[in-house]
Design a protein around this motif. Structure first.
Motif, PDB file in Angstrom:
ATOM      1  N   UNK A  11       0.827  -1.205   0.000  1.00 31.84           N
ATOM      2  CA  UNK A  11       0.000   0.000   0.000  1.00 31.84           C
ATOM      3  C   UNK A  11       0.865   1.261   0.000  1.00 31.84           C
ATOM      4  N   UNK A  12       1.870   1.300   0.860  1.00 32.28           N
ATOM      5  CA  UNK A  12       2.751   2.454   0.871  1.00 32.28           C
ATOM      6  C   UNK A  12       3.436   2.645  -0.463  1.00 32.28           C
ATOM      7  N   UNK A  13       3.918   1.546  -1.051  1.00 39.53           N
ATOM      8  CA  UNK A  13       4.614   1.630  -2.332  1.00 39.53           C
ATOM      9  C   UNK A  13       3.669   2.038  -3.448  1.00 39.53           C
ATOM     10  N   UNK A  14       2.434   1.520  -3.422  1.00 38.02           N
ATOM     11  CA  UNK A  14       1.453   1.900  -4.440  1.00 38.02           C
ATOM     12  C   UNK A  14       1.080   3.374  -4.336  1.00 38.02           C
ATOM     13  N   UNK A 348      -2.791  14.853   6.941  1.00 39.25           N
ATOM     14  CA  UNK A 348      -2.317  13.519   7.339  1.00 39.25           C
ATOM     15  C   UNK A 348      -3.410  12.491   7.091  1.00 39.25           C
ATOM     16  N   UNK A 349      -3.060  11.434   6.369  1.00 41.78           N
ATOM     17  CA  UNK A 349      -3.991  10.352   6.066  1.00 41.78           C
ATOM     18  C   UNK A 349      -3.428   9.029   6.559  1.00 41.78           C
ATOM     19  N   UNK A 350      -4.328   8.131   6.961  1.00 41.95           N
ATOM     20  CA  UNK A 350      -3.964   6.761   7.347  1.00 41.95           C
ATOM     21  C   UNK A 350      -4.766   5.815   6.460  1.00 41.95           C
ATOM     22  N   UNK A 351      -4.070   4.847   5.843  1.00 44.96           N
ATOM     23  CA  UNK A 351      -4.719   3.909   4.921  1.00 44.96           C
ATOM     24  C   UNK A 351      -4.279   2.496   5.276  1.00 44.96           C
ATOM     25  N   UNK A 352      -5.246   1.634   5.588  1.00 45.06           N
ATOM     26  CA  UNK A 352      -4.935   0.238   5.917  1.00 45.06           C
ATOM     27  C   UNK A 352      -6.197  -0.596   5.736  1.00 45.06           C
ATOM     28  N   UNK A 353      -6.074  -1.916   5.945  1.00 42.00           N
ATOM     29  CA  UNK A 353      -7.245  -2.776   6.018  1.00 42.00           C
ATOM     30  C   UNK A 353      -7.810  -3.325   4.739  1.00 42.00           C
ATOM     31  N   UNK A 355      -7.504  -6.230   3.708  1.00 35.87           N
ATOM     32  CA  UNK A 355      -7.984  -7.560   4.046  1.00 35.87           C
ATOM     33  C   UNK A 355      -7.569  -8.668   3.103  1.00 35.87           C
ATOM     34  N   UNK A 356      -6.271  -8.851   2.883  1.00 31.35           N
ATOM     35  CA  UNK A 356      -5.807  -9.907   1.999  1.00 31.35           C
ATOM     36  C   UNK A 356      -5.905  -9.550   0.531  1.00 31.35           C
ATOM     37  N   UNK A 357      -6.330  -8.315   0.247  1.00 33.73           N
ATOM     38  CA  UNK A 357      -6.460  -7.855  -1.138  1.00 33.73           C
ATOM     39  C   UNK A 357      -5.412  -6.805  -1.485  1.00 33.73           C
ATOM     40  N   UNK A 358      -4.425  -6.632  -0.614  1.00 35.69           N
ATOM     41  CA  UNK A 358      -3.458  -5.566  -0.809  1.00 35.69           C
ATOM     42  C   UNK A 358      -2.702  -5.680  -2.118  1.00 35.69           C
ATOM     43  N   UNK A 359      -2.228  -6.893  -2.442  1.00 32.64           N
ATOM     44  CA  UNK A 359      -1.478  -7.043  -3.687  1.00 32.64           C
ATOM     45  C   UNK A 359      -2.404  -6.879  -4.886  1.00 32.64           C
ATOM     46  N   UNK A 360      -3.601  -7.431  -4.794  1.00 28.28           N
ATOM     47  CA  UNK A 360      -4.558  -7.288  -5.892  1.00 28.28           C
ATOM     48  C   UNK A 360      -4.921  -5.827  -6.130  1.00 28.28           C
ATOM     49  N   UNK A 361      -5.252  -5.105  -5.071  1.00 29.16           N
ATOM     50  CA  UNK A 361      -5.845  -3.776  -5.211  1.00 29.16           C
ATOM     51  C   UNK A 361      -4.865  -2.624  -5.026  1.00 29.16           C
ATOM     52  N   UNK A 362      -3.623  -2.919  -4.640  1.00 32.84           N
ATOM     53  CA  UNK A 362      -2.683  -1.868  -4.306  1.00 32.84           C
ATOM     54  C   UNK A 362      -2.624  -0.710  -5.296  1.00 32.84           C
ATOM     55  N   UNK A 363      -2.336  -0.949  -6.581  1.00 40.55           N
ATOM     56  CA  UNK A 363      -2.242   0.178  -7.518  1.00 40.55           C
ATOM     57  C   UNK A 363      -3.512   1.005  -7.613  1.00 40.55           C
ATOM     58  N   UNK A 364      -4.669   0.354  -7.599  1.00 33.46           N
ATOM     59  CA  UNK A 364      -5.926   1.095  -7.702  1.00 33.46           C
ATOM     60  C   UNK A 364      -6.218   1.875  -6.430  1.00 33.46           C
ATOM     61  N   UNK A 365      -5.865   1.319  -5.266  1.00 35.00           N
ATOM     62  CA  UNK A 365      -6.070   2.049  -4.017  1.00 35.00           C
ATOM     63  C   UNK A 365      -5.161   3.259  -3.942  1.00 35.00           C
ATOM     64  N   UNK A 366      -3.918   3.124  -4.425  1.00 35.58           N
ATOM     65  CA  UNK A 366      -3.030   4.273  -4.471  1.00 35.58           C
ATOM     66  C   UNK A 366      -3.578   5.354  -5.378  1.00 35.58           C
ATOM     67  N   UNK A 367      -4.095   4.968  -6.520  1.00 34.40           N
ATOM     68  CA  UNK A 367      -4.703   5.914  -7.459  1.00 34.40           C
ATOM     69  C   UNK A 367      -5.942   6.568  -6.826  1.00 34.40           C
ATOM     70  N   UNK A 368      -6.752   5.768  -6.150  1.00 35.61           N
ATOM     71  CA  UNK A 368      -7.977   6.258  -5.536  1.00 35.61           C
ATOM     72  C   UNK A 368      -7.657   7.296  -4.449  1.00 35.61           C
ATOM     73  N   UNK A 369      -6.659   6.989  -3.616  1.00 33.30           N
ATOM     74  CA  UNK A 369      -6.255   7.960  -2.583  1.00 33.30           C
ATOM     75  C   UNK A 369      -5.734   9.245  -3.207  1.00 33.30           C
ATOM     76  N   UNK A 370      -4.922   9.107  -4.262  1.00 26.55           N
ATOM     77  CA  UNK A 370      -4.393  10.296  -4.938  1.00 26.55           C
ATOM     78  C   UNK A 370      -5.513  11.182  -5.441  1.00 26.55           C
ATOM     79  N   UNK A 371      -6.563  10.579  -5.984  1.00 30.02           N
ATOM     80  CA  UNK A 371      -7.724  11.364  -6.421  1.00 30.02           C
ATOM     81  C   UNK A 371      -8.389  12.048  -5.230  1.00 30.02           C
TER      82      UNK A 371
END
Length: 375
Positions: A11-14, A348-353, A355-371
Motif C-alpha cells: 500500500x505504501x509503495x502503491x 495527514x492520512x492513514x490507509x490500511x485494512x 484484508x488480503x487484497x493488498x497485492x490485488x488492489x494496491x495500484x488502484x487504491x493508491x490511485x484512488x487515494x491520490x484522487x
C-alpha cells in the motif's frame, strides 16, 4: 507537492507510485530494511475471480494498472496467467456453473471447463476433479521482488527517496503541511503525509487515528522446490467458494449445508490457493485465524491438508517443501469496506485494512487515494 509516505509494504509503495506518476516528490520511510509483512508473505496473486460485485470495477482497474506497471517494470514479474478453480463434488460444481452463468461472468472472464479442457489449459493438472472454473483475468506478480523493482524505477525519476530501517516516531500537522520526525533524529517536511501501517494498528497508527475499525488476520503458507514442469495457471479448490464473496448465493449456501469441510480445513478456515513462482516452485496456502493473541508457531496439520489436496489435483507428489511461514494482514471489519482510509488531520492520512487484497488492489487504491487527496 512533497509527500512523506510511511510504510514500505504494497500500500505504501502503491501510494508512492501514484504520487510519482503525477509528478510529485516522495520521501518513503520503512522501519525494516525491507518490507516483511503481508506484502512479501502472500501469493502475489492479482485475484479478480472472487471479488464481490461491489469491488469488481476497482479490481479490474487494479488489474489494468498491474499490467501497465509490468510492461514498464519487468522486475515485478507480472504475468496474465489466469486461474482455474477445480471442483470435485456436485455441490461445488453447482457453484461453478452459477458463476459461469452469472451477470459478471464476462467481466471476470469466467468459462466452465470440462476435465479435458482443463488439461488443455494446464497440462500439469492430471489429477481428480469434475470440472474447472477458468478465470482469464486473474494474474500474478512476484511478491518478494516487486517492491524493490518498483522502488528502483521510482528512484530513477529523481523525485523519490527510500529510507530503510527508519521508523517514524511522530507526525505533526502544521496547518500548511506536516512534519515527520524519525528515530534517527531527522525531520521530514511535507505537504501531505500518508501512513500505510499494514497490520501495525497500535503505536503511531493509534496516535494519529485512534482505534480504527480493522482487525488482524493470521495465515499459514508454504513453498516447494521447483515443480519440474509449468503450472500454467494459478489453481484453487472448491473451498475457496466459501471464502470469496464473489461467489455468494444460494449455491454456496447449499454447499455450506450439504458438504462439510474436512475437520482440519474447517478448524483452520482453509482454502487451497497455489501459484507457481518464476523459479518454478509452488507457493501454497492458506489458513485464516481471526482471534488474537496469535500463536508464534505454525501448526503442521494444515500443511498436511494442503499437500493432500494439491497432490490430488496435480495427480502427482509435490516437490519437497523448502519453507513454511505465517503472516498477518489488516482487514477492515465492515465487510462492505474495501479499505479503511482516514483523514487523521488536515494534511495527514492513514490507509490500511484491504484484508488480503493488498497485492490485488494496491495500484488502484493508491490511485484512488491520490484522487481523494487532490494529487
Amino acid at each position: 507537492m512533497r509527500l512523506v509516505i510511511i510504510g514500505g509494504g504494497i500500500l505504501g509503495t502503491a501510494h508512492a507510485w501514484a504520487a510519482i506518476a503525477r509528478g510529485h516528490e516522495v520521501v518513503h520511510l520503512e522501519r525494516e530494511r525491507e518490507a516483511r509483512g503481508a506484502t512479501v508473505r502472500n501469493f502475489g496473486l492479482v485475484w479478480v475471480s472472487g471479488r464481490s460485485a461491489g469491488e469488481l470495477e476497482l479490481t479490474l482497474r487494479s488489474r489494468e494498472l498491474w499490467e501497465e506497471i509490468g510492461g514498464r517494470v519487468a522486475g515485478v514479474g507480472f504475468r496474465p496467467a489466469g486461474s482455474i478453480t477445480l471442483v470435485r463434488t456436485p455441490a461445488e460444481l453447482a457453484v461453478a456453473e452459477a458463476a459461469a452463468a452469472g451477470p459478471t461472468a464476462a467481466d471476470r472472464g469466467f468459462t466452465l471447463l470440462e476435465p479435458e479442457q482443463v488439461l488443455a489449459h494446464n497440462p500439469a493438472l492430471r489429477g481428480k476433479y469434475l470440472a474447472g472454473l477458468h478465470c482469464s483475468t486473474d494474474a500474478a506478480v512476484e511478491s518478494r521482488q516487486a517492491l524493490p523493482a518498483l522502488r528502483a524505477h521510482m528512484a530513477a525519476s529523481g523525485r523519490y527517496a527510500f529510507h530503510e530501517s527508519t521508523e517514524a516516531r511522530s507526525v505533526t500537522d502544521t496547518g500548511a503541511g506536516a512534519v515527520v520526525l524519525d528515530d534517527q533524529g531527522r525531520r521530514h517536511e511535507a505537504d501531505l503525509v500518508v501512513h500505510c501501517p499494514g497490520a501495525a494498528h497500535s503505536g503511531l497508527t493509534r496516535e494519529l487515528a485512534g482505534v480504527l475499525p480493522v482487525r488482524r488476520v493470521r495465515l499459514q503458507m508454504m513453498q516447494t522446490e521447483p515443480l519440474g514442469e509449468a503450472l500454467t495457471t494459478a489453481i484453487a479448490d472448491g473451498d475457496s467458494f466459501r471464502y470469496y464473496p464473489g461467489f455468494a448465493g444460494p449455491q454456496v449456501d447449499s454447499l455450506a449445508r450439504e458438504q462439510s469441510q474436512t475437520a482440519t480445513a474447517a478448524e483452520h478456515k482453509m482454502q487451497l490457493l497455489c501459484v507457481q513462482r518464476l523459479h518454478g516452485g509452488l507457493t501454497i496456502g492458506d489458513t485464516h485465524e481471526y482471534t488474537e493473541p496469535f500463536a508464534f508457531d505454525v501448526d503442521e496439520s494444515p500443511y498436511d491438508h494442503l499437500t493432500e489436496v494439491t497432490e490430488e489435483l496435480l495427480g502427482r507428489k509435490l516437490p519437497r517443501v523448502v519453507r513454511r511461514w505465517a503472516g498477518v494482514y489488516s482487514q477492515s471489519v465492515d465487510p462492505d469496506a474495501i479499505v479503511t482510509r482516514v483523514r487523521a488531520d488536515t494534511n495527514v492520512w492513514v490507509v490500511t485494512g484491504p484484508g488480503g487484497r493488498g497485492m490485488t488492489l494496491g495500484p488502484a487504491l493508491g490511485e484512488q487515494t491520490a484522487d481523494e487527496i487532490g494529487l
